[in-house]
Scaffold this motif. Structure first.
Motif, mmCIF file in Angstrom:
data_model
loop_
_atom_site.group_PDB
_atom_site.id
_atom_site.type_symbol
_atom_site.label_atom_id
_atom_site.label_comp_id
_atom_site.label_asym_id
_atom_site.label_seq_id
_atom_site.Cartn_x
_atom_site.Cartn_y
_atom_site.Cartn_z
ATOM 1 N N PRO A 118 0.804 -1.234 0.000
ATOM 2 C CA PRO A 118 0.000 0.000 0.000
ATOM 3 C C PRO A 118 0.829 1.273 0.000
ATOM 4 O O PRO A 118 0.488 2.237 -0.684
ATOM 5 N N GLU A 119 1.918 1.299 0.752
ATOM 6 C CA GLU A 119 2.719 2.522 0.810
ATOM 7 C C GLU A 119 3.460 2.803 -0.491
ATOM 8 O O GLU A 119 3.923 3.923 -0.714
ATOM 9 N N ASP A 120 3.575 1.795 -1.372
ATOM 10 C CA ASP A 120 4.266 1.976 -2.649
ATOM 11 C C ASP A 120 3.316 2.227 -3.816
ATOM 12 O O ASP A 120 3.763 2.505 -4.927
ATOM 13 N N VAL A 121 2.013 2.122 -3.580
ATOM 14 C CA VAL A 121 1.046 2.338 -4.663
ATOM 15 C C VAL A 121 1.220 3.714 -5.316
ATOM 16 O O VAL A 121 1.232 3.819 -6.544
ATOM 17 N N PRO A 122 1.392 4.812 -4.544
ATOM 18 C CA PRO A 122 1.571 6.110 -5.194
ATOM 19 C C PRO A 122 2.795 6.158 -6.110
ATOM 20 O O PRO A 122 2.763 6.804 -7.160
ATOM 21 N N VAL A 123 3.859 5.458 -5.734
ATOM 22 C CA VAL A 123 5.065 5.405 -6.572
ATOM 23 C C VAL A 123 4.724 4.795 -7.935
ATOM 24 O O VAL A 123 5.062 5.330 -8.986
ATOM 25 N N VAL A 124 4.031 3.649 -7.911
ATOM 26 C CA VAL A 124 3.704 2.956 -9.158
ATOM 27 C C VAL A 124 2.724 3.790 -9.993
ATOM 28 O O VAL A 124 2.847 3.870 -11.212
ATOM 29 N N GLN A 125 1.780 4.445 -9.331
ATOM 30 C CA GLN A 125 0.830 5.289 -10.066
ATOM 31 C C GLN A 125 1.553 6.447 -10.746
ATOM 32 O O GLN A 125 1.255 6.782 -11.894
ATOM 33 N N ARG A 126 2.527 7.063 -10.046
ATOM 34 C CA ARG A 126 3.306 8.151 -10.668
ATOM 35 C C ARG A 126 4.092 7.640 -11.868
ATOM 36 O O ARG A 126 4.163 8.303 -12.902
ATOM 37 N N GLN A 127 4.678 6.439 -11.732
ATOM 38 C CA GLN A 127 5.464 5.889 -12.840
ATOM 39 C C GLN A 127 4.565 5.594 -14.042
ATOM 40 O O GLN A 127 4.952 5.831 -15.191
ATOM 41 N N LEU A 128 3.361 5.087 -13.793
ATOM 42 C CA LEU A 128 2.413 4.835 -14.884
ATOM 43 C C LEU A 128 2.065 6.148 -15.582
ATOM 44 O O LEU A 128 2.069 6.222 -16.816
#
Length: 189
Positions: free
Chosen positions: A55-65
């Motif tokens: 969960p804490e890494d979801v924003p990272v992946v969303q930004r990369q997408l």
């Protein structure tokens, strides 16, 4: 016709690659995974990529997408993922946009999982009422909503929330929910 045949051959080839590989739609829905991905994560076709991301890494992946959808040719980053057996692993993800792809097939990504992460510390001691409050926080309920659902005063709910934050070593409700999710303290959806 030759381009279509090359595309089919590429898909067949990627199916056999020993590294988990995915194709995701522009909205983050996984539309394809190779055999290695299915062995490691289960069949995620039709599910959001966030299903396996900590969960804490979801924003990272969303930004990369979003970066890829805005034209960034390659993004490489590390996040924690959960495998189908529930293990947490650090993973390197490398992804590229699929040029000339349709709206459904926007990104191709490769996941290079590391060793299983160390076990999280033992779960904190929570009373059954504090656990109820934590579960409701995990569902996004406000203090007022929790008070109404559990027939408690708002101040009593605030006290339970403070204890939950202290027990989890969290500074905010969001951090508490992320830690609780990571430690397997939240009920299944």
């Amino acid at each position: 016709m030759a381009q279509e045949r090359a595309s089919i051959e590429l898909t067949r080839t990627l199916k056999r690659v020993k590294v988990p590989s995915f194709i995701a739609a522009s909205d983050g829905t996984l539309t394809w995974g190779n055999e290695a991905a299915k062995r490691m994560f289960g069949d995620l076709t039709g599910r959001p990529f966030t299903t396996v991301i900590a969960p804490e890494d979801v924003p990272v992946v969303q930004r990369q997408l979003q970066r890829k959808l805005q034209g960034e040719p390659v993004t490489d980053y590390e996040v924690d993922v959960f495998t189908s057996d529930g293990r947490r692993r650090r993973a390197e993800i490398s992804s590229v946009p699929i040029e000339n792809g349709d709206d459904c097939h926007a990104v191709f990504g490769v996941v290079l999982p590391g060793r299983p992460r160390d076990r999280t510390p033992p779960a904190p001691k929570l009373t059954s009422r504090q656990d109820q409050v934590l579960q409701l926080l995990g569902e996004g309920a406000s203090t007022e909503q929790i008070a109404a659902m559990l027939h408690l005063s708002k101040e009593t709910v605030r006290n339970h929330i403070r204890h939950v934050l202290r027990a989890l070593g969290a500074h905010s409700r969001l951090e508490a929910v992320a830690k609780a999710h990571r430690e397997g303290l939240l009920g299944d959806d």
